[in-house]
Design a protein around this motif. Sequence first.
Motif, PDB file in Angstrom:
ATOM      1  N   ASP A 150       0.534  -1.402  -0.209  1.00 53.37           N
ATOM      2  CA  ASP A 150      -0.161   0.144   0.301  1.00 53.37           C
ATOM      3  C   ASP A 150       0.988   1.604   0.248  1.00 53.37           C
ATOM      4  OD1 ASP A 150      -1.948   2.250   0.543  1.00 53.37           O
ATOM      5  OD2 ASP A 150      -2.913   1.568   1.914  1.00 53.37           O
ATOM      6  N   LEU A 151       0.705   2.209  -1.240  1.00 52.85           N
ATOM      7  CA  LEU A 151       1.879   2.937  -1.420  1.00 52.85           C
ATOM      8  C   LEU A 151       1.627   4.434  -0.214  1.00 52.85           C
ATOM      9  CD1 LEU A 151       2.148   4.332  -5.000  1.00 52.85           C
ATOM     10  CD2 LEU A 151       3.573   2.953  -3.596  1.00 52.85           C
ATOM     11  N   GLU A 152       0.430   4.060   0.621  1.00 56.30           N
ATOM     12  CA  GLU A 152      -0.005   5.151   1.557  1.00 56.30           C
ATOM     13  C   GLU A 152      -0.012   5.247   2.305  1.00 56.30           C
ATOM     14  OE1 GLU A 152      -3.985   7.053   1.474  1.00 56.30           O
ATOM     15  OE2 GLU A 152      -3.862   7.535  -0.841  1.00 56.30           O
ATOM     16  N   THR A 153       0.150   3.609   3.177  1.00 58.33           N
ATOM     17  CA  THR A 153       0.740   3.440   4.596  1.00 58.33           C
ATOM     18  C   THR A 153       2.386   2.464   4.769  1.00 58.33           C
ATOM     19  OG1 THR A 153      -0.299   1.527   4.966  1.00 58.33           O
ATOM     20  CG2 THR A 153      -1.887   3.593   4.444  1.00 58.33           C
ATOM     21  N   GLY A 154       2.771   2.149   2.883  1.00 55.12           N
ATOM     22  CA  GLY A 154       3.423   1.375   3.004  1.00 55.12           C
ATOM     23  C   GLY A 154       3.259  -0.265   3.655  1.00 55.12           C
TER      24      GLY A 154
ATOM     25  N   ASP B 202       5.384   7.390  -7.401  1.00 52.01           N
ATOM     26  CA  ASP B 202       5.439   8.680  -7.185  1.00 52.01           C
ATOM     27  C   ASP B 202       3.328   9.055  -7.812  1.00 52.01           C
ATOM     28  OD1 ASP B 202       6.762   8.786  -5.476  1.00 52.01           O
ATOM     29  OD2 ASP B 202       7.997  10.195  -6.724  1.00 52.01           O
ATOM     30  N   PHE B 203       3.593   8.476  -8.721  1.00 50.90           N
ATOM     31  CA  PHE B 203       3.096   9.051 -10.918  1.00 50.90           C
ATOM     32  C   PHE B 203       1.517   8.118 -10.430  1.00 50.90           C
ATOM     33  CE2 PHE B 203       0.740   7.722 -14.804  1.00 50.90           C
ATOM     34  CZ  PHE B 203      -0.158   9.494 -14.678  1.00 50.90           C
ATOM     35  N   LEU B 204       1.868   6.698  -9.905  1.00 45.33           N
ATOM     36  CA  LEU B 204       0.468   6.265  -9.382  1.00 45.33           C
ATOM     37  C   LEU B 204      -0.399   6.420  -8.341  1.00 45.33           C
ATOM     38  CD1 LEU B 204       1.810   2.221 -10.501  1.00 45.33           C
ATOM     39  CD2 LEU B 204       0.378   3.760 -11.368  1.00 45.33           C
ATOM     40  N   GLN B 205       0.219   6.808  -7.316  1.00 47.50           N
ATOM     41  CA  GLN B 205       0.034   7.467  -6.127  1.00 47.50           C
ATOM     42  C   GLN B 205      -1.168   8.567  -5.985  1.00 47.50           C
ATOM     43  OE1 GLN B 205       2.659   8.021  -2.613  1.00 47.50           O
ATOM     44  NE2 GLN B 205       0.662   7.840  -1.311  1.00 47.50           N
ATOM     45  N   ARG B 206      -0.262   9.572  -7.216  1.00 48.11           N
ATOM     46  CA  ARG B 206      -0.857  10.582  -7.321  1.00 48.11           C
ATOM     47  C   ARG B 206      -2.025  10.625  -8.102  1.00 48.11           C
ATOM     48  NH1 ARG B 206       4.575  12.889  -8.604  1.00 48.11           N
ATOM     49  NH2 ARG B 206       4.164  12.281 -10.831  1.00 48.11           N
ATOM     50  N   GLU B 207      -2.095   9.955  -9.095  1.00 46.78           N
ATOM     51  CA  GLU B 207      -3.333   9.827  -9.331  1.00 46.78           C
ATOM     52  C   GLU B 207      -4.231   8.841  -8.695  1.00 46.78           C
ATOM     53  OE1 GLU B 207      -4.227  10.987 -12.583  1.00 46.78           O
ATOM     54  OE2 GLU B 207      -2.286  12.337 -12.004  1.00 46.78           O
ATOM     55  N   GLY B 208      -3.983   8.655  -7.365  1.00 46.00           N
ATOM     56  CA  GLY B 208      -4.833   7.403  -6.632  1.00 46.00           C
ATOM     57  C   GLY B 208      -4.759   6.138  -7.112  1.00 46.00           C
ATOM     58  N   CYS B 209      -3.378   5.176  -7.637  1.00 48.32           N
ATOM     59  CA  CYS B 209      -3.426   4.362  -7.817  1.00 48.32           C
ATOM     60  C   CYS B 209      -2.737   3.658  -6.549  1.00 48.32           C
ATOM     61  CB  CYS B 209      -3.171   3.374  -8.939  1.00 48.32           C
ATOM     62  SG  CYS B 209      -2.520   1.387  -8.538  1.00 48.32           S
ATOM     63  N   ARG B 210      -3.166   2.673  -5.182  1.00 50.54           N
ATOM     64  CA  ARG B 210      -2.521   2.651  -3.806  1.00 50.54           C
ATOM     65  C   ARG B 210      -1.775   1.735  -3.375  1.00 50.54           C
ATOM     66  NH1 ARG B 210      -5.923   3.976   1.114  1.00 50.54           N
ATOM     67  NH2 ARG B 210      -4.491   3.283   1.972  1.00 50.54           N
ATOM     68  N   ILE B 211      -3.008   0.285  -4.598  1.00 56.85           N
ATOM     69  CA  ILE B 211      -2.047  -1.331  -4.652  1.00 56.85           C
ATOM     70  C   ILE B 211      -0.782  -1.489  -5.563  1.00 56.85           C
ATOM     71  CG2 ILE B 211      -2.033  -3.273  -4.324  1.00 56.85           C
ATOM     72  CD1 ILE B 211      -5.126  -2.165  -2.950  1.00 56.85           C
ATOM     73  N   VAL B 212       0.795  -1.779  -5.241  1.00 59.08           N
ATOM     74  CA  VAL B 212       1.825  -1.756  -6.575  1.00 59.08           C
ATOM     75  C   VAL B 212       2.809  -3.319  -5.417  1.00 59.08           C
ATOM     76  CG1 VAL B 212       2.027   0.307  -7.043  1.00 59.08           C
ATOM     77  CG2 VAL B 212       3.140   0.253  -5.010  1.00 59.08           C
ATOM     78  N   GLN B 213       3.272  -3.400  -7.072  1.00 65.35           N
ATOM     79  CA  GLN B 213       4.020  -4.693  -6.471  1.00 65.35           C
ATOM     80  C   GLN B 213       5.086  -4.204  -7.524  1.00 65.35           C
ATOM     81  OE1 GLN B 213       0.962  -7.715  -7.925  1.00 65.35           O
ATOM     82  NE2 GLN B 213       2.929  -8.814  -8.363  1.00 65.35           N
ATOM     83  N   GLY B 214       6.150  -4.909  -7.314  1.00 66.70           N
ATOM     84  CA  GLY B 214       8.193  -5.460  -8.030  1.00 66.70           C
ATOM     85  C   GLY B 214       8.190  -4.775  -7.720  1.00 66.70           C
ATOM     86  N   TYR B 215       9.913  -4.201  -8.798  1.00 67.97           N
ATOM     87  CA  TYR B 215      11.044  -4.791  -7.799  1.00 67.97           C
ATOM     88  C   TYR B 215      11.582  -3.475  -7.012  1.00 67.97           C
ATOM     89  CZ  TYR B 215      13.050  -8.683 -11.117  1.00 67.97           C
ATOM     90  OH  TYR B 215      12.668  -9.973 -11.651  1.00 67.97           O
ATOM     91  N   LEU B 216      10.560  -2.525  -7.675  1.00 72.24           N
ATOM     92  CA  LEU B 216      10.969  -1.074  -6.599  1.00 72.24           C
ATOM     93  C   LEU B 216      11.456  -2.082  -5.020  1.00 72.24           C
ATOM     94  CD1 LEU B 216      10.974   2.008  -5.276  1.00 72.24           C
ATOM     95  CD2 LEU B 216       9.010   1.951  -6.048  1.00 72.24           C
TER      96      LEU B 216
ATOM     97  N   PRO C 198       7.365  -0.771   7.873  1.00 71.26           N
ATOM     98  CA  PRO C 198       6.537   0.732   6.936  1.00 71.26           C
ATOM     99  C   PRO C 198       6.648   1.593   7.257  1.00 71.26           C
ATOM    100  CG  PRO C 198       4.627  -0.616   8.102  1.00 71.26           C
ATOM    101  CD  PRO C 198       6.213  -1.037   8.842  1.00 71.26           C
ATOM    102  N   PRO C 199       7.452   2.633   6.623  1.00 67.84           N
ATOM    103  CA  PRO C 199       7.597   3.937   6.934  1.00 67.84           C
ATOM    104  C   PRO C 199       7.236   4.718   7.575  1.00 67.84           C
ATOM    105  CG  PRO C 199       7.539   3.075   4.323  1.00 67.84           C
ATOM    106  CD  PRO C 199       7.068   2.477   4.885  1.00 67.84           C
ATOM    107  N   PRO C 200       7.328   5.957   8.156  1.00 63.56           N
ATOM    108  CA  PRO C 200       6.528   7.122   8.620  1.00 63.56           C
ATOM    109  C   PRO C 200       5.763   7.698   7.038  1.00 63.56           C
ATOM    110  CG  PRO C 200       8.786   7.493   8.530  1.00 63.56           C
ATOM    111  CD  PRO C 200       8.708   6.691   8.020  1.00 63.56           C
TER     112      PRO C 200
ATOM    113  N   VAL D 161       9.333   5.899  -0.122  1.00 63.50           N
ATOM    114  CA  VAL D 161       8.919   4.225  -0.009  1.00 63.50           C
ATOM    115  C   VAL D 161      10.236   4.054   0.529  1.00 63.50           C
ATOM    116  CG1 VAL D 161       8.899   2.626  -0.711  1.00 63.50           C
ATOM    117  CG2 VAL D 161       7.185   4.612  -1.457  1.00 63.50           C
ATOM    118  N   ALA D 162      10.299   3.742   1.625  1.00 64.24           N
ATOM    119  CA  ALA D 162      12.054   3.161   2.453  1.00 64.24           C
ATOM    120  C   ALA D 162      12.370   1.810   1.981  1.00 64.24           C
ATOM    121  CB  ALA D 162      11.993   3.171   3.988  1.00 64.24           C
ATOM    122  N   ALA D 163      13.202   1.733   1.535  1.00 66.91           N
ATOM    123  CA  ALA D 163      13.678   0.101   0.966  1.00 66.91           C
ATOM    124  C   ALA D 163      13.754  -0.781   1.969  1.00 66.91           C
ATOM    125  CB  ALA D 163      15.461   0.405   0.096  1.00 66.91           C
TER     126      ALA D 163
END
Length: 642
Positions: A399-403, A597-611, A630-632, A639-641
């Motif tokens: 979840d991009l918003e909560t990590g 960043d782009f996805l979160q700005r547009e309203g897509c919160r759930i992601v997966q990938g090598y990031l 989860p990052p603060p 997004v913290a590694a």
Amino acid sequence: MATFTELTNRSLAELLDALRREARYPSDHARVLHDLQVHQIELELQNRELRAAQQALEESRDRYANLYDFAPVAYTTLDRQGRMVEMNLTAARLLGVERGRAVDPFLGLRLAPGQNRALLSTIGRVLATGREESLEATLGRPPQPTRELHLLLQRGRLGADGAAPATCSAALLDVTEHRQLTRRLQERESQLEHQAGHDALTGLPNRLLFTDRLHQAMQRAHRENHELALLFLDLDRFKDINDSLGHGVGDAILRQVTERLRAQVREGDTVARLGGDEFTIILGDLRQGSEAGLIARKLVDAFTQPFAVNDHALYMTASIGMTASIGISLYPQDGADMETLVRNADAAMYRAKEQGRNTFCFYTEDLTAHALAQVSLETALRQALAKEKFSLHYQPQHDLETGRILGCEALIRWHHPLMGVVEPDDFIHVAESTGLIVPITAWVLRTAVTQMKRWHTQGLLTRGTVSVNLSNRDIQSPNLAETVVGILDAVRLDPHALVVEIAETWVIARPESAAFNIQRLQTLGIDVGIDDFGAGYSSLTSLKRLAVRVIKIDRSFVAGLPDDAAACAITRAVIALGQALGLKVVAEGVESQAQADFLQREGCRIVQGYLFSRALPAAEFEAYVRDWIPPPAAPCGAVAAP
């Protein structure tokens, strides 16, 4: 003088004429006698005319009665309740009754069960409208013999006082023999038509019907942009079988060969016999031409089993002298017309014979090598399934918003003894074309939900989900929901912890069966999502009808973010569509912070990938989840590694 009754009509007429010519009468008495004689003669003539008319009427009535009774058509008069008021002898014989005996006078009781209502309805309409109507009926009730009737009903005449008629006349035409003859003629016509297009020995389409089927298949392949394969199969050294064992044995083998060829192809494919020991197979709707090689291998292998001839098992192997050689040509690359396609398949078949028989060859040699590699891959896949050489790797979804880690996607890996770890893209297409995908998917489901249950027991991802990909064969299976629920029940995992993903192209191919299975799964609490959304041929209508709950943005669009204007526009549209329909939107293939960043700005919160992480083996994924912090709360994109 004779009385008037003894005179002939002519004599009476002459006498009457003579009396009328007398003009003088000697007295009034004489005139009265004269008038009386004239009146008596006229009355006698009138009586004779009436008696003659009455006799003619009776003779006519008798003739009509005879015509009515002995007419070849059965006639009866029916009242509104279907009661037979009268009938002729033909009707009595047809119905098996005696006239004048009131035994079951209702016609409907003598018809087949369920037909009385139709009879009464027809009588009612005829009496109400005056229009003639017809009705098909069956006389007699099983187990008694039955006859087929064609009834013609006509309203009776109006009464003398103008009252509406209460009966209708019915002609009962016995059409049993006529219809039996018609059916025999139709069956014969059908047989002749079948014989014109089919081989008499094997029942397969002959050259004429094969040509028509190939023409239609080529048109469809051109229209739908699919590949088509034509297989030309020849039985090696079949002449030796006929010469040594006789033509009777050869014919028996050809019939068994037919059954084996049919068993190895799909329902919509065509197997034809051109003559002698030559067969052709039309394979349509191929995604890759090399798939024909897998079927050709099965056809060749079908000859390794013995043939039953005269209660003896006869092995048709190279040592005895009969195997099969197959040539394959593909439409459109090996021929854009039928003649060229057949000629090139025939040429490829002779190349197979030159290579030692008992094999297959494509018209293009590179395709032959590729197909043989596919056959080897299929064999290795079967061994891997039997020896459980597969494993699952799990890629986290964040979840991009909560990590927070919301769940994971289970991805299969194949541990090949020579090639090492094989990715799904390198073997799934073979598994689908051979049917191995069904047991492989079942293994993936069972392994994934078992692992998820284990993590729940350990207190990990207790509210998370595991996503599993289903194949085209899975989503079309009528038993899909039962299979999935059975696996969940076996490990006692909550259905809400499972998400199944289906490819967009598979859904569009057969939306009806897909919609049925999606609805059943979601009724059971299992979310269904469309994978690689936007890469196929999605339509808003199909998306609404399917009522899925998750859509995954295809990685090809995510890869172009945020610099590719087209990718950005499509991604925004998919996110907006998902939000408008209340769907969960997931982006896969996120590899950079800029994409996140782009996805979160547009309203897509759930992601997966090598990031965040690649797909990990179960033990490594478990460690990843335990170590993840989860990052603060931070501005968009923090997004913290791990």
